[in-house]
Motif scaffolding. Structure first.
Motif, PDB file in Angstrom:
ATOM      1  N   GLN A  77       5.811   5.927 -15.259  1.00  0.00           N
ATOM      2  CA  GLN A  77       6.503   6.213 -16.515  1.00  0.00           C
ATOM      3  C   GLN A  77       6.211   7.654 -16.925  1.00  0.00           C
ATOM      4  O   GLN A  77       5.066   8.124 -16.850  1.00  0.00           O
ATOM      5  N   LEU A  78       7.252   8.331 -17.356  1.00  0.00           N
ATOM      6  CA  LEU A  78       7.144   9.694 -17.857  1.00  0.00           C
ATOM      7  C   LEU A  78       7.537   9.685 -19.326  1.00  0.00           C
ATOM      8  O   LEU A  78       8.691   9.360 -19.660  1.00  0.00           O
ATOM      9  N   ASN A  79       6.560   9.968 -20.193  1.00  0.00           N
ATOM     10  CA  ASN A  79       6.794   9.952 -21.651  1.00  0.00           C
ATOM     11  C   ASN A  79       7.368   8.614 -22.112  1.00  0.00           C
ATOM     12  O   ASN A  79       8.266   8.547 -22.953  1.00  0.00           O
ATOM     13  N   GLY A  80       6.843   7.519 -21.492  1.00  0.00           N
ATOM     14  CA  GLY A  80       7.238   6.181 -21.898  1.00  0.00           C
ATOM     15  C   GLY A  80       8.473   5.637 -21.205  1.00  0.00           C
ATOM     16  O   GLY A  80       8.844   4.488 -21.438  1.00  0.00           O
ATOM     17  N   GLN A  81       9.125   6.437 -20.345  1.00  0.00           N
ATOM     18  CA  GLN A  81      10.333   5.997 -19.652  1.00  0.00           C
ATOM     19  C   GLN A  81      10.064   5.919 -18.151  1.00  0.00           C
ATOM     20  O   GLN A  81       9.518   6.851 -17.561  1.00  0.00           O
ATOM     21  N   LYS A  82      10.435   4.789 -17.544  1.00  0.00           N
ATOM     22  CA  LYS A  82      10.238   4.618 -16.108  1.00  0.00           C
ATOM     23  C   LYS A  82      11.181   5.545 -15.351  1.00  0.00           C
ATOM     24  O   LYS A  82      12.354   5.697 -15.699  1.00  0.00           O
ATOM     25  N   ILE A  83      10.667   6.203 -14.287  1.00  0.00           N
ATOM     26  CA  ILE A  83      11.490   7.146 -13.532  1.00  0.00           C
ATOM     27  C   ILE A  83      11.929   6.500 -12.210  1.00  0.00           C
ATOM     28  O   ILE A  83      11.200   5.706 -11.613  1.00  0.00           O
ATOM     29  N   ASP A  84      13.154   6.854 -11.766  1.00  0.00           N
ATOM     30  CA  ASP A  84      13.692   6.356 -10.501  1.00  0.00           C
ATOM     31  C   ASP A  84      13.863   7.470  -9.476  1.00  0.00           C
ATOM     32  O   ASP A  84      14.162   7.206  -8.308  1.00  0.00           O
ATOM     33  N   SER A  85      13.706   8.714  -9.916  1.00  0.00           N
ATOM     34  CA  SER A  85      13.875   9.862  -9.031  1.00  0.00           C
ATOM     35  C   SER A  85      12.916  10.953  -9.475  1.00  0.00           C
ATOM     36  O   SER A  85      12.358  10.890 -10.578  1.00  0.00           O
ATOM     37  N   PRO A  86      12.679  11.976  -8.645  1.00  0.00           N
ATOM     38  CA  PRO A  86      11.769  13.064  -9.037  1.00  0.00           C
ATOM     39  C   PRO A  86      12.185  13.705 -10.358  1.00  0.00           C
ATOM     40  O   PRO A  86      13.374  13.933 -10.596  1.00  0.00           O
ATOM     41  N   GLN A  87      11.186  13.992 -11.194  1.00  0.00           N
ATOM     42  CA  GLN A  87      11.428  14.576 -12.511  1.00  0.00           C
ATOM     43  C   GLN A  87      10.537  15.808 -12.686  1.00  0.00           C
ATOM     44  O   GLN A  87       9.393  15.851 -12.222  1.00  0.00           O
ATOM     45  N   THR A  88      11.099  16.810 -13.357  1.00  0.00           N
ATOM     46  CA  THR A  88      10.310  18.020 -13.635  1.00  0.00           C
ATOM     47  C   THR A  88       9.319  17.739 -14.770  1.00  0.00           C
ATOM     48  O   THR A  88       9.581  16.921 -15.655  1.00  0.00           O
ATOM     49  N   LEU A  89       8.198  18.430 -14.721  1.00  0.00           N
ATOM     50  CA  LEU A  89       7.144  18.265 -15.725  1.00  0.00           C
ATOM     51  C   LEU A  89       7.115  19.461 -16.657  1.00  0.00           C
ATOM     52  O   LEU A  89       7.196  20.607 -16.214  1.00  0.00           O
ATOM     53  N   SER A  90       6.994  19.171 -17.945  1.00  0.00           N
ATOM     54  CA  SER A  90       6.895  20.215 -18.969  1.00  0.00           C
ATOM     55  C   SER A  90       5.559  20.070 -19.696  1.00  0.00           C
ATOM     56  O   SER A  90       4.891  19.037 -19.618  1.00  0.00           O
ATOM     57  N   GLU A  91       5.194  21.123 -20.410  1.00  0.00           N
ATOM     58  CA  GLU A  91       3.914  21.154 -21.118  1.00  0.00           C
ATOM     59  C   GLU A  91       3.756  19.930 -22.027  1.00  0.00           C
ATOM     60  O   GLU A  91       4.624  19.611 -22.842  1.00  0.00           O
ATOM     61  N   GLY A  92       2.620  19.204 -21.849  1.00  0.00           N
ATOM     62  CA  GLY A  92       2.305  18.057 -22.687  1.00  0.00           C
ATOM     63  C   GLY A  92       2.925  16.757 -22.237  1.00  0.00           C
ATOM     64  O   GLY A  92       2.720  15.728 -22.908  1.00  0.00           O
ATOM     65  N   ASP A  93       3.685  16.733 -21.138  1.00  0.00           N
ATOM     66  CA  ASP A  93       4.283  15.477 -20.661  1.00  0.00           C
ATOM     67  C   ASP A  93       3.189  14.462 -20.349  1.00  0.00           C
ATOM     68  O   ASP A  93       2.093  14.807 -19.873  1.00  0.00           O
ATOM     69  N   ARG A  94       3.505  13.190 -20.599  1.00  0.00           N
ATOM     70  CA  ARG A  94       2.560  12.102 -20.410  1.00  0.00           C
ATOM     71  C   ARG A  94       3.004  11.203 -19.269  1.00  0.00           C
ATOM     72  O   ARG A  94       4.102  10.641 -19.289  1.00  0.00           O
ATOM     73  N   LEU A  95       2.147  11.040 -18.252  1.00  0.00           N
ATOM     74  CA  LEU A  95       2.404  10.141 -17.129  1.00  0.00           C
ATOM     75  C   LEU A  95       1.561   8.890 -17.284  1.00  0.00           C
ATOM     76  O   LEU A  95       0.369   8.976 -17.610  1.00  0.00           O
ATOM     77  N   GLU A  96       2.196   7.722 -17.017  1.00  0.00           N
ATOM     78  CA  GLU A  96       1.475   6.459 -17.028  1.00  0.00           C
ATOM     79  C   GLU A  96       1.601   5.852 -15.641  1.00  0.00           C
ATOM     80  O   GLU A  96       2.693   5.475 -15.201  1.00  0.00           O
ATOM     81  N   ILE A  97       0.434   5.759 -14.946  1.00  0.00           N
ATOM     82  CA  ILE A  97       0.413   5.307 -13.561  1.00  0.00           C
ATOM     83  C   ILE A  97      -0.691   4.274 -13.397  1.00  0.00           C
ATOM     84  O   ILE A  97      -1.871   4.599 -13.606  1.00  0.00           O
ATOM     85  N   ALA A  98      -0.336   3.045 -13.066  1.00  0.00           N
ATOM     86  CA  ALA A  98      -1.300   1.967 -12.784  1.00  0.00           C
ATOM     87  C   ALA A  98      -2.289   1.773 -13.917  1.00  0.00           C
ATOM     88  O   ALA A  98      -3.451   1.465 -13.698  1.00  0.00           O
ATOM     89  N   GLY A  99      -1.832   1.918 -15.147  1.00  0.00           N
ATOM     90  CA  GLY A  99      -2.700   1.728 -16.297  1.00  0.00           C
ATOM     91  C   GLY A  99      -3.462   2.956 -16.722  1.00  0.00           C
ATOM     92  O   GLY A  99      -4.186   2.923 -17.713  1.00  0.00           O
TER      93      GLY A  99
END
Length: 688
Positions: A77-99
Motif C-alpha cells: 500500500q502506498l499512502n493507504g492505497q494498494k498498488i498494482d503497478s510501479p509507482q513513483t515516490l515523493s517526499e513523505g510517502d508512506r509504504l505499508e508492507i507486511a504490517g
C-alpha cells in the motif's frame, strides 16, 4: 563513490513509537524487501512474501525513485492505497508492507518523520522483538538502528551471523563484555569527579571496541536545543594515525530532539548527512554509534550530552552488540554522574548547614555569653566552667530577671552535651495536669483534646539538657514522679503503658527559698536534695556595679542593629540614671528599658545620636533604690492605715496604668513573672 547529493534518499521504518531503522537508497542498486535471507531488507513476518517488494531508481524517461509490488501475497500500500503497478515516490510517502510502515524521504531531519507514529497496528501480530532485526547485504544500503536505552539493558541483542570481519570470517560474540561493564561500574562508583568517571568510560569502550574513535560530550547547556553550537568534547579517544571528528549537525539535531534514541549507522562512506569530512575533504567513516545522554532530573527530560563512536573506512562496521555495549556503558555513566552530582549537592548542603550552624552557634554564644566584669559575675563564670563537664544536677537561685536561663544555657554549651538539644520549661506557667503532659508527654486519647501522641520535654531533651524554671511552683504529686526520673527510672507518658527511658541533665531554677518551702511542707525534701547537688546563686543586677553600664551599652548596640537604626550612645546623664536605679526587674527590666529607649529616641541629625536620661522610662516608685516615702506622698498620705495586700494591689494597678495596661512591661517593672501577675489580677477581680 557516493551518489550525488540530489539522488540520496532514505526509507525510514516506523515500528510504533519504540524504535526505527533507516535505509539509505543508492541509484546504483535496487532494494528488495521480503522474507528471504538473500534480500537486502529482511522482513521477519508471516505476512511477508519471500520477495515482497522492491524500491529502485528509474533510469528511463522518468528518473526518480519507484516502488513495485513483486506479486506478493498481501500486497503493498502506498499512502493507504494498494498498488498494482510501479509507482513513483515523493517526499513523505508512506509504504505499508507486511504490517510494517516505511516513510520515503530525502531529508532525515524532517520533523514530521521524527515525531511520526505508525498508524499500522497489525505489524505486531505474530512478530516478536527479536524478529525486528533487519539484515542488509547490499554495500550501498545504510542501516541505522535507533533504540531506547531501556530496551537494550533489558535484553542484549545477539550478533548477526552475517556480520563479517575484514578477513571475511564470522565474528563471535565478544568475550568478557559483561565483566568489563561490571568492572567499569565499580570503578565509576569509586570515582571522585565526573572527569574521572568519563575517563573510565572511554577506557572501557576503547578496550571493547579497539577500532573506535570516541568523543564524549556531557554537561551540554540547555540552550543547545535552540541551535547553539555543540561545545568541544570533554573527553576524546583517538588511535595513532586517526583523528576523531565531531558529528554533523544533522545527527546532532536528532540527538538533541525530544525523546531522542540511540543510533547505529553502517556503511556511512561518502554520506555528509551522517559524518563530517577529514582534512582531505573526504568522508571516510565506515560506521557510527551515537548515544544521547538523557538528563532525567530535568522536566521535560532533555539530552545533556552524547557518546559518539566511529570506525574508519578500513575497519569493520560497528554491530548491534557494540551498540548495546555503548548504550549500557552510557547508562552506567549516567547513573555515576547523577550520583556524583547528588554527592556534590549533599556536600554543598552540608557546607551550607555547617555554616548556618556555625553562625547560629556564634549568635547563641553571644546570647549565652554572660557579660560583666564584677567579682560576682567572675565567680559565676568560674562555677560554670567547673560544673559544666559533670552531669550533675544544678540548682540556680536568684531573683526574677537576673539571667538564670542564660546561666543554664552557658552550662549546657560548655558541657559535652553541647551538640544535643537544650529544652526549657517554665513550671509556673502551666496547671498540674498540663505540666505533667508537657514534661512526660501523653498518648492519644489520654484526656479530652489529646488527639494524637505527644512526646514530652524529657524525650525532646534526651541526650541534652532540660531546664526547669520556677521549680518551686511544681505540685507535690508531680514532684514525686520527677524524682523517680531524676534517679534514673523510666517513666510512662500520660495515659500510656510503655516505659520510656531518657538521658537528660536537669538544671532547675527558682527565685524562691526551697529550704523554707521544705520546712513548710510545700516542697519535697528528697527532691530538694536531688536537685541541690550543685547550687549557683545568680546575683541581682543592683549588686553588679558598672556591669549595668556594660549591659546597657551591649543592648543599645545589638538592638540598634536589629532595628536598622544608626548605633546610639548613652549620654552621661543617662548612665548616671541607670546606675542610681535599683533594678527590681534585674537584667530583663534593663533590656526592656533600653529597647523602649532605642525605639522611642527621636531620629536626630547628630553625628552620633544619643539616648539621654529623659529617654529612659523607669518605674518612679523605685528611683534611687528606695521605696517612696508614705509620709511625703500627698496623694496616698493615708496608706499607713491600709493592709499590705491592699497596698500591693494599689501599686500593681498604678504600674498597669503607667504602662497603659501592658502586662508584660508591668510584670518586668514589678519584678514578677507574667503568670504571677495574671494570678494576682484574677484574685483582685474576685474580690479576694
Amino acid at each position: 563513490m557516493a551518489a550525488p547529493p540530489d539522488l540520496h534518499a532514505y526509507l525510514v521504518l516506523h515500528r510504533g513509537s519504540r524504535w526505527t531503522d533507516v535505509y539509505r537508497l543508492s541509484p546504483a542498486d535496487e532494494v528488495v524487501m521480503g522474507r528471504a535471507s538473500t534480500n537486502q531488507i529482511i522482513l521477519r513476518s508471516g505476512r511477508a512474501s519471500r520477495r515482497h517488494a522492491r524500491v529502485f531508481w528509474g533510469h528511463g524517461q522518468t528518473p526518480g525513485w519507484w516502488v513495485e509490488d513483486l506479486a506478493s501475497r498481501n500486497g503493498v500500500q502506498l499512502n493507504g492505497q494498494k498498488i498494482d503497478s510501479p509507482q513513483t515516490l515523493s517526499e513523505g510517502d508512506r509504504l505499508e508492507i507486511a504490517g510494517f510502515e516505511l516513510r520515503f524521504t530525502r531529508d532525515l531531519a524532517n520533523g514530521e518523520l521524527n515525531s511520526a507514529e505508525s498508524p499500522v497496528d497489525s505489524w505486531q501480530d505474530g512478530v516478536t522483538e527479536g524478529d525486528l532485526s533487519q539484515i542488509l547485504e547490499s554495500s550501498e544500503c545504510l542501516d541505522i538502528v535507533s533504540r531506547s536505552s531501556g530496551d537494550l539493558t533489558l535484553k542484549r541483542p545477539k550478533r548477526s551471523p552475517y556480520d563479517r570481519s575484514r578477513a571475511g570470517d564470522p565474528i563471535p560474540p565478544r568475550a568478557g563484555t559483561d565483566r568489563a561493564l561490571l568492572q567499569m561500574a565499580f570503578a565509576m562508583g569509586r570515582a571522585e569527579s565526573p572527569d574521572e568517571a568519563a575517563e573510565r568510560l572511554l577506557e572501557t569502550i576503547s578496550e571493547q571496541i579497539p577500532a573506535a574513535e570516541i568523543g564524549l560530550y556531557f554537561d551540554v547547556p540547555a540552550e543547545r536545543g535552540s541551535g547553539a553550537r555543540l561545545p568541544p568534547p570533554r573527553r576524546v579517544h583517538q588511535r595513532p594515525g586517526h583523528r576523531y571528528r565531531r558529528p554533523p549537525e544533522t545527527l546532532l539535531e536528532q540527538a538533541f530532539a525530544p525523546n531522542a534514541s540511540s543510533i547505529l549507522a553502517r556503511n556511512v562512506l561518502g554520506d555528509a548527512t551522517l559524518a563530517t569530512e577529514n582534512t582531505q575533504g573526504e568522508i571516510d567513516v565506515e560506521s557510527i554509534i551515537l548515544v544521547p545522554l538523557i538528563n532525567t532530573e530535568s522536566t521535560p527530560h532533555r539530552t545533556s550530552g552524547l557518546i559518539h563512536v566511529t570506525t574508519a573506512a578500513d575497519d569493520p562496521s560497528l554491530t548491534d552488540e557494540e551498540l548495546s555495549l555503548v548504550v549500557t556503558a552510557s547508562e552506567i555513566f549516567g547513573e555515576a554522574i547523577r550520583s556524583l552530582q547528588s554527592q556534590a549537592n549533599l556536600r554543598q548542603d552540608l557546607l551550607q548547614t555547617q555554616q548556618t550552624v556555625k553562625r547560629l552557634r556564634a549568635q547563641l554564644t553571644g546570647r549565652s555569653a554572660i557579660l560583666g566584669r564584677s567579682d560576682a559575675i567572675r565567680e559565676i563564670q568560674r562555677q560554670i566552667v567547673q560544673v559544666a563537664g559533670s552531669g550533675a544536677a544544678v540548682l540556680l537561685r536568684g531573683e526574677s530577671g537576673v539571667g538564670k536561663e542564660l546561666v543554664a544555657s552557658a552550662i549546657h554549651h560548655a558541657s559535652p552535651r553541647a551538640d544535643q538539644p537544650m529544652v526549657c520549661l517554665n513550671c509556673a506557667a502551666l496547671s498540674k495536669d498540663l505540666l505533667e503532659s508537657e514534661l512526660f508527654g501523653h498518648e492519644q486519647g489520654a484526656f479530652t483534646g489529646a488527639t494524637m501522641q505527644k512526646k514530652g520535654k524529657f524525650e525532646a531533651a534526651s541526650g541534652g539538657t532540660l531546664m526547669l524554671d520556677e521549680i518551686g511552683e511544681m505540685n507535690l504529686d508531680l514532684q514525686a514522679k520527677l524524682l523517680r526520673v531524676l534517679e534514673g527510672h523510666p517513666f510512662e507518658r500520660v495515659g500510656g503503658h510503655e516505659s520510656v527511658k531518657v538521658d537528660v541533665r536537669v538544671i532547675a531554677a527558682t527565685h524562691r527559698d526551697l529550704q523554707a518551702m521544705v520546712q513548710a511542707g510545700e516542697f519535697r525534701q528528697d527532691l530538694f536534695y536531688r536537685l541541690h547537688v550543685i547550687e549557683i546563686v545568680v546575683p541581682p543586677l543592683r549588686q553588679r556595679g558598672r556591669d549595668i553600664v556594660l549591659l546597657a551599652e551591649h543592648f543599645v548596640k545589638t538592638l540598634s542593629k536589629s532595628m536598622g537604626r544608626r548605633e546610639l550612645v548613652l549620654s552621661r546623664a543617662a548612665i548616671e540614671k541607670l546606675m542610681s536605679y535599683p533594678w527590681p526587674g534585674n537584667v530583663r527590666e534593663l533590656r526592656n528599658v533600653i529597647e523602649r529607649a532605642v525605639v522611642m529616641t527621636p531620629h536626630r541629625d547628630d553625628e552620633r545620636p544619643t539616648i539621654d536620661a529623659d529617654d529612659l522610662l523607669l518605674a518612679p516608685t523605685r528611683i534611687a533604690g528606695n521605696l517612696p516615702s508614705i509620709d511625703h506622698d500627698p496623694v496616698n498620705s493615708n496608706r499607713a492605715s491600709i493592709s499590705l495586700a491592699e497596698l500591693e494591689r494599689q501599686h500593681i494597678v498604678g504600674v498597669l496604668k503607667q504602662t497603659g495596661g501592658n502586662k508584660s512591661q508591668a510584670s518586668t517593672i514589678l519584678g514578677i513573672e507574667r503568670s504571677t501577675l495574671d494570678r494576682k489580677l484574677k484574685r483582685y477581680a474576685k474580690g479576694d
